[in-house]
Design a protein around this motif. Structure first.
Motif, PDB file in Angstrom:
ATOM      1  N   TRP A  59       0.691  -1.207  -0.013  1.00 47.26           N
ATOM      2  CA  TRP A  59      -0.111  -0.220   0.068  1.00 47.26           C
ATOM      3  C   TRP A  59       0.852   1.172  -0.031  1.00 47.26           C
ATOM      4  N   LYS A  60       2.134   1.238   0.065  1.00 46.26           N
ATOM      5  CA  LYS A  60       3.048   2.369  -0.196  1.00 46.26           C
ATOM      6  C   LYS A  60       3.051   2.840  -1.482  1.00 46.26           C
ATOM      7  N   VAL A  87       0.461   4.162  -3.090  1.00 43.87           N
ATOM      8  CA  VAL A  87      -0.696   4.163  -4.066  1.00 43.87           C
ATOM      9  C   VAL A  87      -1.478   5.398  -3.897  1.00 43.87           C
ATOM     10  N   ASN A  88      -2.321   5.586  -4.848  1.00 42.94           N
ATOM     11  CA  ASN A  88      -3.269   6.635  -5.085  1.00 42.94           C
ATOM     12  C   ASN A  88      -4.407   6.473  -3.985  1.00 42.94           C
ATOM     13  N   SER A  89      -4.825   7.889  -3.773  1.00 41.43           N
ATOM     14  CA  SER A  89      -6.122   7.799  -2.925  1.00 41.43           C
ATOM     15  C   SER A  89      -7.045   8.644  -3.885  1.00 41.43           C
ATOM     16  N   TRP A 142     -12.014   9.233   2.518  1.00 42.72           N
ATOM     17  CA  TRP A 142     -10.829   9.026   1.669  1.00 42.72           C
ATOM     18  C   TRP A 142     -10.559   7.673   1.812  1.00 42.72           C
ATOM     19  N   TYR A 153      -7.363   4.573   0.003  1.00 43.83           N
ATOM     20  CA  TYR A 153      -6.509   4.097  -0.931  1.00 43.83           C
ATOM     21  C   TYR A 153      -6.914   3.459  -1.958  1.00 43.83           C
ATOM     22  N   TYR A 168      -9.325  -1.290  -2.273  1.00 43.78           N
ATOM     23  CA  TYR A 168      -9.552  -0.183  -1.430  1.00 43.78           C
ATOM     24  C   TYR A 168      -9.176  -0.653  -0.148  1.00 43.78           C
ATOM     25  N   LYS A 169      -8.712   0.440   0.577  1.00 46.34           N
ATOM     26  CA  LYS A 169      -8.290   0.504   2.023  1.00 46.34           C
ATOM     27  C   LYS A 169      -8.315   1.746   2.404  1.00 46.34           C
ATOM     28  N   CYS A 205      -8.192   5.256   4.706  1.00 52.05           N
ATOM     29  CA  CYS A 205      -6.960   6.273   4.965  1.00 52.05           C
ATOM     30  C   CYS A 205      -7.018   6.646   6.442  1.00 52.05           C
TER      31      CYS A 205
END
Length: 108
Positions: A59-60, A62-64, A76, A78, A95-96, A98
């Motif tokens: 997850w480093k 990555v876009n949000s 929001w 990720y 998805y994760k 934020c």
């Protein structure tokens, strides 16, 4: 566990008798009565979504995007796209949240 005949080493087949079940050899006279009920169950541990995606390192960088988390409603999340099926299928969206206290993961 597969039982084998001690005389010819063939695999025994299970047969149903009048009073009990037994293992019998197809080629010889060997019969082994089943005297107790044997059951085993193994429930595999299901992998967490982070385990499949490579834990925290995946997850480093990555876009949000502005999408609310279904668990905590944080605005929001990720977003990451991965190819999980064959080439003719579309990519899977992961998805994760934020929010550092929630970190809920799901896929679309």
């Amino acid at each position: 566990m597969l039982p084998f005949c001690p005389g010819c080493s063939n695999r025994l087949i299970m047969e149903e008798g009048q009073h009990c079940h037994h293992f019998a050899c197809n080629t010889g006279p060997y019969v082994n009565n089943i005297t107790c009920k044997v059951t085993t169950r193994k429930y595999p541990k299901l992998k967490e979504l982070d385990d499949m995606l490579g834990r925290v390192a995946a997850w480093k960088n990555v876009n949000s995007t502005a999408e609310p988390c279904p668990k905590c409603e944080h605005p929001w999340v990720y977003i990451m796209w991965l190819k999980t099926h064959s080439t003719d299928k579309p990519m899977t969206t992961f998805y994760k949240c934020c929010n550092a206290r929630c970190v809920h993961c799901w896929r679309d």
